[in-house]
Design a protein around this motif. Structure first.
Motif, PDB file in Angstrom:
ATOM      1  N   TRP A  42       0.838  -1.203   0.000  1.00 10.28           N
ATOM      2  CA  TRP A  42       0.000   0.000   0.000  1.00 10.28           C
ATOM      3  C   TRP A  42       0.875   1.256   0.000  1.00 10.28           C
ATOM      4  N   ASN A  43       2.004   1.192   0.684  1.00 13.76           N
ATOM      5  CA  ASN A  43       2.904   2.342   0.770  1.00 13.76           C
ATOM      6  C   ASN A  43       4.033   2.296  -0.260  1.00 13.76           C
ATOM      7  N   GLU A  44       3.979   1.335  -1.170  1.00  9.57           N
ATOM      8  CA  GLU A  44       5.069   1.177  -2.129  1.00  9.57           C
ATOM      9  C   GLU A  44       5.100   2.343  -3.105  1.00  9.57           C
ATOM     10  N   PHE A  45       6.309   2.841  -3.341  1.00  6.30           N
ATOM     11  CA  PHE A  45       6.474   4.008  -4.223  1.00  6.30           C
ATOM     12  C   PHE A  45       7.410   3.728  -5.400  1.00  6.30           C
ATOM     13  N   PHE A  46       8.487   2.988  -5.157  1.00  9.43           N
ATOM     14  CA  PHE A  46       9.535   2.862  -6.169  1.00  9.43           C
ATOM     15  C   PHE A  46       9.046   2.127  -7.416  1.00  9.43           C
ATOM     16  N   ARG A  47       8.442   0.957  -7.248  1.00 10.20           N
ATOM     17  CA  ARG A  47       7.993   0.188  -8.424  1.00 10.20           C
ATOM     18  C   ARG A  47       6.941   0.940  -9.229  1.00 10.20           C
ATOM     19  N   PRO A  48       5.900   1.510  -8.617  1.00  9.94           N
ATOM     20  CA  PRO A  48       4.951   2.284  -9.428  1.00  9.94           C
ATOM     21  C   PRO A  48       5.613   3.454 -10.152  1.00  9.94           C
ATOM     22  N   LEU A  49       6.616   4.079  -9.523  1.00  2.00           N
ATOM     23  CA  LEU A  49       7.296   5.196 -10.168  1.00  2.00           C
ATOM     24  C   LEU A  49       7.992   4.764 -11.445  1.00  2.00           C
ATOM     25  N   ILE A  50       8.559   3.554 -11.459  1.00  2.00           N
ATOM     26  CA  ILE A  50       9.297   3.065 -12.624  1.00  2.00           C
ATOM     27  C   ILE A  50       8.363   2.474 -13.669  1.00  2.00           C
ATOM     28  N   LEU A  51       7.333   1.754 -13.230  1.00  2.00           N
ATOM     29  CA  LEU A  51       6.517   0.968 -14.154  1.00  2.00           C
ATOM     30  C   LEU A  51       5.294   1.704 -14.676  1.00  2.00           C
ATOM     31  N   GLU A  52       4.856   2.754 -14.003  1.00  2.00           N
ATOM     32  CA  GLU A  52       3.639   3.450 -14.418  1.00  2.00           C
ATOM     33  C   GLU A  52       3.979   4.842 -14.953  1.00  2.00           C
ATOM     34  N   THR A  53       3.378   5.188 -16.095  1.00  2.00           N
ATOM     35  CA  THR A  53       3.586   6.514 -16.686  1.00  2.00           C
ATOM     36  C   THR A  53       2.282   7.279 -16.865  1.00  2.00           C
ATOM     37  N   SER A  54       1.157   6.589 -16.941  1.00  2.00           N
ATOM     38  CA  SER A  54      -0.130   7.251 -17.117  1.00  2.00           C
ATOM     39  C   SER A  54      -0.744   7.564 -15.761  1.00  2.00           C
ATOM     40  N   GLY A  55      -1.308   8.765 -15.638  1.00  2.00           N
ATOM     41  CA  GLY A  55      -1.916   9.163 -14.384  1.00  2.00           C
ATOM     42  C   GLY A  55      -3.080   8.280 -13.973  1.00  2.00           C
ATOM     43  N   GLN A  56      -3.763   7.675 -14.948  1.00  2.00           N
ATOM     44  CA  GLN A  56      -4.910   6.837 -14.619  1.00  2.00           C
ATOM     45  C   GLN A  56      -4.503   5.529 -13.945  1.00  2.00           C
ATOM     46  N   ASN A  57      -3.208   5.173 -14.026  1.00  2.00           N
ATOM     47  CA  ASN A  57      -2.714   3.951 -13.388  1.00  2.00           C
ATOM     48  C   ASN A  57      -1.893   4.231 -12.137  1.00  2.00           C
ATOM     49  N   TYR A  58      -1.844   5.487 -11.718  1.00  2.00           N
ATOM     50  CA  TYR A  58      -1.077   5.817 -10.525  1.00  2.00           C
ATOM     51  C   TYR A  58      -1.729   5.217  -9.285  1.00  2.00           C
ATOM     52  N   THR A  59      -0.884   4.803  -8.358  1.00  2.00           N
ATOM     53  CA  THR A  59      -1.369   4.415  -7.043  1.00  2.00           C
ATOM     54  C   THR A  59      -1.352   5.644  -6.133  1.00  2.00           C
ATOM     55  N   LEU A  60      -1.915   5.489  -4.945  1.00  2.00           N
ATOM     56  CA  LEU A  60      -2.069   6.642  -4.056  1.00  2.00           C
ATOM     57  C   LEU A  60      -0.728   7.251  -3.646  1.00  2.00           C
ATOM     58  N   PRO A  61       0.283   6.486  -3.233  1.00  2.00           N
ATOM     59  CA  PRO A  61       1.566   7.133  -2.885  1.00  2.00           C
ATOM     60  C   PRO A  61       2.173   7.901  -4.039  1.00  2.00           C
ATOM     61  N   LEU A  62       2.015   7.387  -5.259  1.00  2.00           N
ATOM     62  CA  LEU A  62       2.573   8.074  -6.421  1.00  2.00           C
ATOM     63  C   LEU A  62       1.780   9.336  -6.736  1.00  2.00           C
ATOM     64  N   GLY A  63       0.459   9.279  -6.573  1.00  2.00           N
ATOM     65  CA  GLY A  63      -0.358  10.453  -6.843  1.00  2.00           C
ATOM     66  C   GLY A  63      -0.153  11.561  -5.835  1.00  2.00           C
ATOM     67  N   LEU A  64       0.203  11.206  -4.606  1.00  2.00           N
ATOM     68  CA  LEU A  64       0.406  12.233  -3.582  1.00  2.00           C
ATOM     69  C   LEU A  64       1.620  13.104  -3.866  1.00  2.00           C
ATOM     70  N   VAL A  65       2.516  12.648  -4.738  1.00  2.00           N
ATOM     71  CA  VAL A  65       3.705  13.440  -5.059  1.00  2.00           C
ATOM     72  C   VAL A  65       3.312  14.774  -5.677  1.00  2.00           C
ATOM     73  N   SER A  66       2.205  14.795  -6.416  1.00  2.00           N
ATOM     74  CA  SER A  66       1.774  16.046  -7.054  1.00  2.00           C
ATOM     75  C   SER A  66       1.385  17.109  -6.032  1.00  2.00           C
ATOM     76  N   LEU A  67       1.165  16.696  -4.785  1.00  2.00           N
ATOM     77  CA  LEU A  67       0.812  17.672  -3.755  1.00  2.00           C
ATOM     78  C   LEU A  67       2.019  18.436  -3.240  1.00  2.00           C
ATOM     79  N   GLN A  68       3.224  18.005  -3.577  1.00  2.00           N
ATOM     80  CA  GLN A  68       4.401  18.670  -3.031  1.00  2.00           C
ATOM     81  C   GLN A  68       4.554  20.088  -3.565  1.00  2.00           C
ATOM     82  N   GLY A  69       3.833  20.435  -4.642  1.00  2.00           N
ATOM     83  CA  GLY A  69       3.849  21.822  -5.104  1.00  2.00           C
ATOM     84  C   GLY A  69       3.301  22.788  -4.078  1.00  2.00           C
ATOM     85  N   ASN A  70       2.497  22.277  -3.154  1.00  2.00           N
ATOM     86  CA  ASN A  70       1.964  23.142  -2.107  1.00  2.00           C
ATOM     87  C   ASN A  70       3.044  23.603  -1.137  1.00  2.00           C
TER      88      ASN A  70
END
Length: 287
Positions: free
Chosen positions: A217-245
């Motif tokens: 559930w908290n995995e970040f590294f594999r989704p970062l390497i294997l996923e490129t489309s936003g529709q396939n992002y997992t929650l830890p990977l999607g939360l990265v977009s919040l760092q702009g705040n």
């Protein structure tokens, strides 16, 4: 001598009475050190951005607000990310329970050639970092057309060396008489596993499932390497977009996303705490 003999039991009683309080105090300090960052995260997520950096920090917000949580839902598709994470982690947990149960039973109860070297090879894979194997895994998935898919995250995570080791030890602690009695009744290896040993191994399988869910559930590294489309992002990977705040000082929005990502893992741990505790206890008793 009489005075010393009277003083010794008195000191012993004082020491005995202080022991529980000492343990309670030590456990309280450890709990505060462990839960301190979590409490601060939840507290800060309920503050306004202007109050996020108050000094001294306040554990209980004076004017709590849920504006940061609304900001998370406005900036990212939380429901889609949560659905992807739930699907991926649930299937991985079930898959690891199946593969660990079968492999653990085979290494514990079945006899075949190169059994010990193969088990040693399985254990050796635990010493290989994920970063070493991610490129070959990516190339294999690319040749199969599974890159940038949820299946590409799920299938390679089914084998688990730790789960295999855990279930092997669990099956070794079970009496052989049960399997021998079923064999005399005409049951084959698969029937013995399915009807005799697998039901008894439910607590051990629960351990594998809970640990697999919390890890992936908290995995970040594999989704970062294997996923490129936003529709396939997992929650830890999607939360990265919040760092702009962070550039605008809205740390409360980032921490609100962190709190939302923690809730499912906490819920799974709370629900699975009893079988997890029973599985660890029974494994220790069997051994």
């Amino acid at each position: 001598m009489s005075a010393m003999s009277q003083a010794t039991p008195t000191l012993s009683r004082v020491r005995h009475s202080l022991t529980p309080w000492t343990r309670i105090a030590a456990l309280t300090v450890c709990a505060l050190l462990t839960l301190g960052p979590v409490i601060w995260t939840v507290s800060t997520s309920l503050r306004t951005p202007a109050q996020s950096f108050d000094l001294p920090p306040q554990i209980i917000p004076t004017h709590p607000t849920t504006a940061a949580y609304r900001g998370v839902f406005q900036q990212i598709d939380v429901w889609l990310l949560a659905l992807n994470s739930t699907l991926v982690t649930a299937l991985i947990a079930v898959g690891q329970m199946i593969t660990a149960g079968l492999a653990g039973y085979a290494f514990a109860r079945l006899e075949f050639r190169f059994k010990k070297p193969l088990f040693g090879l399985v254990l050796a894979t635990m010493m290989v970092p994920l970063q070493v194997t991610i490129v070959p895994v990516f190339l294999v998935l690319k040749s199969m057309g599974l890159t940038d898919t949820l299946l590409g995250l799920i299938i390679p995570a089914f084998p688990t060396a730790f789960g295999t080791f855990l279930m092997r030890q669990y099956f070794l602690g079970m009496p052989k008489d049960l399997g021998e009695a079923a064999m005399l009744d005409g049951a084959g290896p698969w029937r013995i596993f399915r009807s005799v040993y697998a039901p008894l191994a439910t607590p051990g399988l629960a351990i594998v499932g809970v640990l697999a869910f919390n890890y992936h559930w908290n995995e970040f590294f594999r989704p970062l390497i294997l996923e490129t489309s936003g529709q396939n992002y997992t929650l830890p990977l999607g939360l990265v977009s919040l760092q702009g705040n962070l550039g605008t000082g809205s740390i409360s929005v980032v921490l609100a996303g962190v709190v939302l990502s923690m809730l499912p893992a906490v819920a799974v741990f709370v629900v699975g705490q009893r079988p997890l505790r029973e599985g660890i206890t029974s494994a220790g008793v069997n051994r």
